[in-house]
Design a protein around this motif. Structure first.
Motif, PDB file in Angstrom:
ATOM      1  N   ASN A  29       0.844  -1.201   0.000  1.00  0.00           N
ATOM      2  CA  ASN A  29       0.000   0.000   0.000  1.00  0.00           C
ATOM      3  C   ASN A  29       0.877   1.248   0.000  1.00  0.00           C
ATOM      4  O   ASN A  29       1.911   1.289   0.664  1.00  0.00           O
ATOM      5  N   TYR A  30       0.440   2.241  -0.734  1.00  0.00           N
ATOM      6  CA  TYR A  30       1.172   3.502  -0.805  1.00  0.00           C
ATOM      7  C   TYR A  30       0.175   4.637  -1.010  1.00  0.00           C
ATOM      8  O   TYR A  30      -0.970   4.426  -1.410  1.00  0.00           O
ATOM      9  N   LYS A  31       0.648   5.822  -0.725  1.00  0.00           N
ATOM     10  CA  LYS A  31      -0.073   7.050  -1.060  1.00  0.00           C
ATOM     11  C   LYS A  31       0.931   7.960  -1.736  1.00  0.00           C
ATOM     12  O   LYS A  31       2.120   7.931  -1.425  1.00  0.00           O
ATOM     13  N   SER A  32       0.451   8.779  -2.662  1.00  0.00           N
ATOM     14  CA  SER A  32       1.356   9.712  -3.326  1.00  0.00           C
ATOM     15  C   SER A  32       0.906  11.146  -3.085  1.00  0.00           C
ATOM     16  O   SER A  32      -0.286  11.415  -2.900  1.00  0.00           O
ATOM     17  N   TYR A  33       1.895  12.026  -3.099  1.00  0.00           N
ATOM     18  CA  TYR A  33       1.665  13.437  -2.815  1.00  0.00           C
ATOM     19  C   TYR A  33       2.538  14.276  -3.741  1.00  0.00           C
ATOM     20  O   TYR A  33       3.723  13.988  -3.898  1.00  0.00           O
ATOM     21  N   ALA A  34       1.967  15.300  -4.324  1.00  0.00           N
ATOM     22  CA  ALA A  34       2.727  16.276  -5.116  1.00  0.00           C
ATOM     23  C   ALA A  34       2.760  17.575  -4.314  1.00  0.00           C
ATOM     24  O   ALA A  34       1.786  18.332  -4.303  1.00  0.00           O
ATOM     25  N   ILE A  35       3.873  17.791  -3.602  1.00  0.00           N
ATOM     26  CA  ILE A  35       3.996  18.964  -2.737  1.00  0.00           C
ATOM     27  C   ILE A  35       5.399  19.540  -2.890  1.00  0.00           C
ATOM     28  O   ILE A  35       6.386  18.840  -2.683  1.00  0.00           O
ATOM     29  N   ALA A  37       8.531  21.457  -1.678  1.00  0.00           N
ATOM     30  CA  ALA A  37       9.152  21.848  -0.410  1.00  0.00           C
ATOM     31  C   ALA A  37       9.421  23.348  -0.365  1.00  0.00           C
ATOM     32  O   ALA A  37       9.405  23.959   0.701  1.00  0.00           O
ATOM     33  N   HIS A  38       9.662  23.951  -1.522  1.00  0.00           N
ATOM     34  CA  HIS A  38       9.943  25.387  -1.571  1.00  0.00           C
ATOM     35  C   HIS A  38       8.674  26.231  -1.507  1.00  0.00           C
ATOM     36  O   HIS A  38       8.642  27.263  -0.854  1.00  0.00           O
ATOM     37  N   ARG A  39       7.641  25.777  -2.196  1.00  0.00           N
ATOM     38  CA  ARG A  39       6.431  26.588  -2.309  1.00  0.00           C
ATOM     39  C   ARG A  39       5.404  26.331  -1.213  1.00  0.00           C
ATOM     40  O   ARG A  39       4.623  27.204  -0.871  1.00  0.00           O
ATOM     41  N   LEU A  40       5.405  25.096  -0.667  1.00  0.00           N
ATOM     42  CA  LEU A  40       4.396  24.729   0.337  1.00  0.00           C
ATOM     43  C   LEU A  40       5.025  24.017   1.538  1.00  0.00           C
ATOM     44  O   LEU A  40       4.611  22.917   1.908  1.00  0.00           O
ATOM     45  N   PRO A  41       6.014  24.624   2.181  1.00  0.00           N
ATOM     46  CA  PRO A  41       6.694  23.925   3.279  1.00  0.00           C
ATOM     47  C   PRO A  41       5.784  23.574   4.451  1.00  0.00           C
ATOM     48  O   PRO A  41       5.935  22.515   5.064  1.00  0.00           O
ATOM     49  N   ASN A  42       4.823  24.423   4.764  1.00  0.00           N
ATOM     50  CA  ASN A  42       3.919  24.142   5.884  1.00  0.00           C
ATOM     51  C   ASN A  42       2.994  22.971   5.561  1.00  0.00           C
ATOM     52  O   ASN A  42       2.726  22.131   6.424  1.00  0.00           O
ATOM     53  N   VAL A  43       2.510  22.921   4.329  1.00  0.00           N
ATOM     54  CA  VAL A  43       1.659  21.802   3.901  1.00  0.00           C
ATOM     55  C   VAL A  43       2.466  20.507   3.945  1.00  0.00           C
ATOM     56  O   VAL A  43       1.979  19.467   4.407  1.00  0.00           O
ATOM     57  N   LEU A  44       3.705  20.569   3.503  1.00  0.00           N
ATOM     58  CA  LEU A  44       4.565  19.384   3.517  1.00  0.00           C
ATOM     59  C   LEU A  44       4.813  18.915   4.946  1.00  0.00           C
ATOM     60  O   LEU A  44       4.699  17.714   5.236  1.00  0.00           O
ATOM     61  N   SER A  45       5.124  19.813   5.852  1.00  0.00           N
ATOM     62  CA  SER A  45       5.355  19.442   7.256  1.00  0.00           C
ATOM     63  C   SER A  45       4.128  18.783   7.866  1.00  0.00           C
ATOM     64  O   SER A  45       4.233  17.763   8.558  1.00  0.00           O
ATOM     65  N   THR A  46       2.964  19.341   7.602  1.00  0.00           N
ATOM     66  CA  THR A  46       1.716  18.767   8.113  1.00  0.00           C
ATOM     67  C   THR A  46       1.481  17.377   7.530  1.00  0.00           C
ATOM     68  O   THR A  46       1.068  16.452   8.243  1.00  0.00           O
ATOM     69  N   THR A  47       1.758  17.217   6.251  1.00  0.00           N
ATOM     70  CA  THR A  47       1.562  15.927   5.588  1.00  0.00           C
ATOM     71  C   THR A  47       2.514  14.877   6.157  1.00  0.00           C
ATOM     72  O   THR A  47       2.124  13.714   6.356  1.00  0.00           O
ATOM     73  N   ILE A  48       3.734  15.256   6.432  1.00  0.00           N
ATOM     74  CA  ILE A  48       4.698  14.318   7.020  1.00  0.00           C
ATOM     75  C   ILE A  48       4.199  13.835   8.378  1.00  0.00           C
ATOM     76  O   ILE A  48       4.235  12.632   8.679  1.00  0.00           O
ATOM     77  N   LYS A  49       3.713  14.743   9.203  1.00  0.00           N
ATOM     78  CA  LYS A  49       3.156  14.349  10.508  1.00  0.00           C
ATOM     79  C   LYS A  49       1.973  13.406  10.333  1.00  0.00           C
ATOM     80  O   LYS A  49       1.817  12.437  11.075  1.00  0.00           O
ATOM     81  N   GLN A  50       1.147  13.688   9.344  1.00  0.00           N
ATOM     82  CA  GLN A  50      -0.031  12.856   9.078  1.00  0.00           C
ATOM     83  C   GLN A  50       0.379  11.440   8.680  1.00  0.00           C
ATOM     84  O   GLN A  50      -0.157  10.471   9.215  1.00  0.00           O
ATOM     85  N   ILE A  51       1.319  11.299   7.755  1.00  0.00           N
ATOM     86  CA  ILE A  51       1.693   9.955   7.305  1.00  0.00           C
ATOM     87  C   ILE A  51       2.401   9.175   8.409  1.00  0.00           C
ATOM     88  O   ILE A  51       2.261   7.959   8.494  1.00  0.00           O
ATOM     89  N   GLU A  52       3.136   9.882   9.268  1.00  0.00           N
ATOM     90  CA  GLU A  52       3.743   9.199  10.416  1.00  0.00           C
ATOM     91  C   GLU A  52       2.667   8.621  11.325  1.00  0.00           C
ATOM     92  O   GLU A  52       2.776   7.473  11.765  1.00  0.00           O
TER      93      GLU A  52
END
Length: 161
Positions: A29-35, A37-52
């Motif tokens: 199982n996998y999920k994919s994300y197009a985010i 790091a330069h343009r949406l760092p806050n969204v990326l940080s939140t997503t990392i916490k979510q997948i953890e």
């Protein structure tokens, strides 16, 4: 058992799609994300916490040009991160991305595969998962045996009489 696949731009999707195809072969199982790091760092940080919190085991992150994505992700988590340098269609041929990902500073490791080699990134993730999951281990051993048998057959067909 999950793998998160990140790519920094929609233009990277065709390279990273190969990762998903390989993971599917092993019923992972996998999920994919197009985010970005330069343009949406806050969204990326939140997503990392979510997948953890969802129990993700491994992250595969593909990025071109400055290739900041895999390193940024690694700085935010202790999960293993596999970086895929992507040819950014410039005169550097993906070497900029490769060097950006492979030259991470101490304490922020990113395993790195070859330029555009999301296939090997998926296999590396599968090897990591095989440590913990016996079903994946069995499939991986079977996969490796089949590859070996095909190679032996191919070599025999090309020997001189």
């Amino acid at each position: 058992m999950k793998v998160a696949i990140f790519f920094g731009s929609i233009s990277d999707k065709s390279i990273m799609k190969i990762t998903a195809e390989v993971l599917k072969q092993f019923n992972i199982n996998y999920k994919s994300y197009a985010i970005s790091a330069h343009r949406l760092p806050n969204v990326l940080s939140t997503t990392i916490k979510q997948i953890e919190s969802e129990g993700t085991d491994v992250i595969i992150a593909g990025a071109g040009l400055s290739a900041h994505l895999p390193g940024f992700i690694s700085s935010q988590t202790i999960l293993p991160v596999i970086g895929v340098p992507i040819h950014g269609h410039n005169s550097l041929g993906g070497m900029d991305a490769l060097l950006s990902i492979v030259q991470m500073p101490k304490d922020v490791p990113v395993a790195t595969v070859g330029i555009n080699n999301s296939y090997n990134a998926a296999l590396l993730a599968i090897h990591i998962l095989a440590i913990k999951y016996q079903d994946i281990r069995k499939l991986l051993l079977k996969f490796r045996m089949k590859k070996k048998e095909r190679l032996i057959t191919e070599i025999k067909q090309h020997l001189l009489p």
